[in-house]
Each structure stands twice: as C-alpha cells, then as structure tokens.
Design an enzyme around this catalytic site. Sequence first.
Site, mmCIF file in Angstrom:
data_model
loop_
_atom_site.group_PDB
_atom_site.id
_atom_site.type_symbol
_atom_site.label_atom_id
_atom_site.label_comp_id
_atom_site.label_asym_id
_atom_site.label_seq_id
_atom_site.Cartn_x
_atom_site.Cartn_y
_atom_site.Cartn_z
ATOM 1 N N HIS A 65 0.949 -1.305 -0.110
ATOM 2 C CA HIS A 65 0.100 -0.120 0.130
ATOM 3 C C HIS A 65 0.981 1.178 0.043
ATOM 4 O O HIS A 65 1.901 1.301 0.657
ATOM 5 C CB HIS A 65 -0.733 -0.131 1.225
ATOM 6 C CG HIS A 65 -2.099 -0.710 0.895
ATOM 7 N ND1 HIS A 65 -3.284 0.161 1.129
ATOM 8 C CD2 HIS A 65 -2.552 -1.892 0.608
ATOM 9 C CE1 HIS A 65 -4.456 -0.498 0.929
ATOM 10 N NE2 HIS A 65 -3.905 -1.936 0.395
ATOM 11 N N GLU B 25 -6.144 -0.487 -6.451
ATOM 12 C CA GLU B 25 -6.989 0.438 -5.973
ATOM 13 C C GLU B 25 -6.583 1.817 -6.216
ATOM 14 O O GLU B 25 -5.378 2.055 -6.211
ATOM 15 C CB GLU B 25 -7.203 0.282 -4.178
ATOM 16 C CG GLU B 25 -7.831 -1.010 -3.832
ATOM 17 C CD GLU B 25 -6.522 -1.973 -3.439
ATOM 18 O OE1 GLU B 25 -5.332 -1.322 -3.108
ATOM 19 O OE2 GLU B 25 -6.704 -3.078 -3.209
#
Length: 318
Positions: A38, A106
């Site tokens: 992330h 994402e």
Amino acid sequence: MTAFGYFLSCEEFTPAQLLDQARRASDAGFTRLAISDHYHPWNDAQGSSPFVWSMIGALSQSVDLPVTTLVTCPTVRLHPAVTAQAAATSSVLLGGRFTLGVGTGEALNEHVHGDRWPSFAERADMLEEAVEVMRELFTGRQVSHCGRHYAVDNARLYTVPADAPPIYVSGFGPNAAALAGRIGDGFVTMAPDRELVEEFRSAGGAGKQVIGGVKVCWNEDRDKAVDLVLRLWPTELLPGELAQILPTPAHFEQASELVTSEMISDAVNCGNDTDRHIATLRSYVEAGFDEVYVGQIGPDNEAFFDNYRSAVLPALPG
C-alpha cells in the site's frame, strides 16, 4: 493439504512491528508470510504504509519463511519492468521462496501520480500485459516491448533467481477469477467462496494454487475487539467497488460511517472463542484453498500468537 500463514498488514503497523510479528509468527507455527503493498493506509487510524519491497528485503534477513505479496499492482504506480526487478531481487534474497501476488489495484494507492483511474476492464487488460512483460524479464534476457499500455526498451534483469517467481492473480468476481485462471500461476481471493474457486479452476486454473486471507481480532474482551475493528478496519465491510475507486483515506473514513458495530460483530471474527477461530479457517479448507493467511487486528499480538500456537493451528489439518 492447506498451509497456514500470517498476514502482515503494512497499513496498520510500523516496519519494526512487522518484523517482530514475522518472528512471532514463525515461532507460533505459521509456515509462511503474506504482506500487503500500500502507498496509503485505508484510514488515518491505521496510520502506516512502509514500502513493501524494503520490508521484503528486511524479512529475508529476519525469518526463514516464504513470502507472498497480497497484492501488488504492477500497472500504474510502478511500471511492470520496475516491479519485475523488485520481484526478482526479492526471490533471490528469499532463496526462491517468493510469490508475486498481483491485482488490478485500488485508486487509493495508484492515483498518486495523478493519472486517470481506468475502468476494471482496462485495468484487467493492463494487468495481463504487465504479467507478460514481467515474465519475459524474469528470463534474464534482454527485452524490448511495445504494447497497448507499456513500452520496454532494451531492458535486462541481471539479478534473477534460478526459477522465475510464480505470479498469482487476485480477483473477487467471476471475470477476475477467469483472468487468473488464464494468465496466473495461482489465484488470490479473500472470501472462502467455493464457487469462485471452481470458476478459477474451470477457466484454466486446474492444478494451480488458491490462496486467501482473513483478518481476525483476538482479544479477551469481545466488545473491545469489535470496537478495535470498527476503528481500524471498517473498510473490510464496504460493499461493491468502493475499495477500488475511492482515492484517499478521508474518502474511506466517510464511507465507513455506514459501518456499525453490529455489522462488525456479525462479519468479523472477534474475541477469544477458539472454536470460532478454528471454524473460520476450516471454511477455507472446505472451499478448496491451498494457503490461508491470518492477520491480527490491533495491538494484542502476544495473546493472538500464544493461542494460535497452543490451540488453533494444532486443531487444523496440515
């Protein structure tokens, strides 16, 4: 036979905490590690996001366990040629015990260059081309490529493992499962969904590995555990494509206002009921998963590892 590993959440823990958890996981009897990739955490309460490739280098020198990325997006934030170099070096450091889990990503992590966030169909097409590029580079040969999404000009990886790292493709619906069956060496999906596993197998995934992951919150006080999950991981219960399209932690915090304690209590394994923890993991075994990674939410890692070592893992097949 299903293998059980520990899931390292880069969004919630600092580098030092992640390394400590990896050592505790090894001591507790987990046989492998997975780690998230992330740029941002899902919300500010989680509060962390170390660079996954630095973490994998540190893990290779700290524990003797295989490592899988769950998952890396090799299409927007990092070019597939750069991702291939990172993955190849990781595999060398880990003595070939590295698996590259990839997905379509994402917006939360991939929008940081300011690029347009593509539709799922376009992202899936980008991922397929990225996998092709990375596999060519893993050969150690010089590669030039001019495709719809990526160009590679006379690139060669000089540090490559003896065997190319396997590439597992993540997906949460039938189209993604079919893509994973067609281009992946394995399939990554989080829920113990037997139908989705069968979709993958029928689309070319027969004989390939299926891996999944689940977050739990072991705590002696179940209500406290529910509160921890509501504060740290309400995003686990957001529906549909929100996780793919919301761009910032602030947007996830806004959407998470729709998540209630009751929803968390029903959906997430909270508390210290050993039988319930065992049943959660058995559901993955029964759905045909080959590897399952368990992540502990919150700071009570010592109790989690103690109980999984003494009671939960010994009760599971393997």
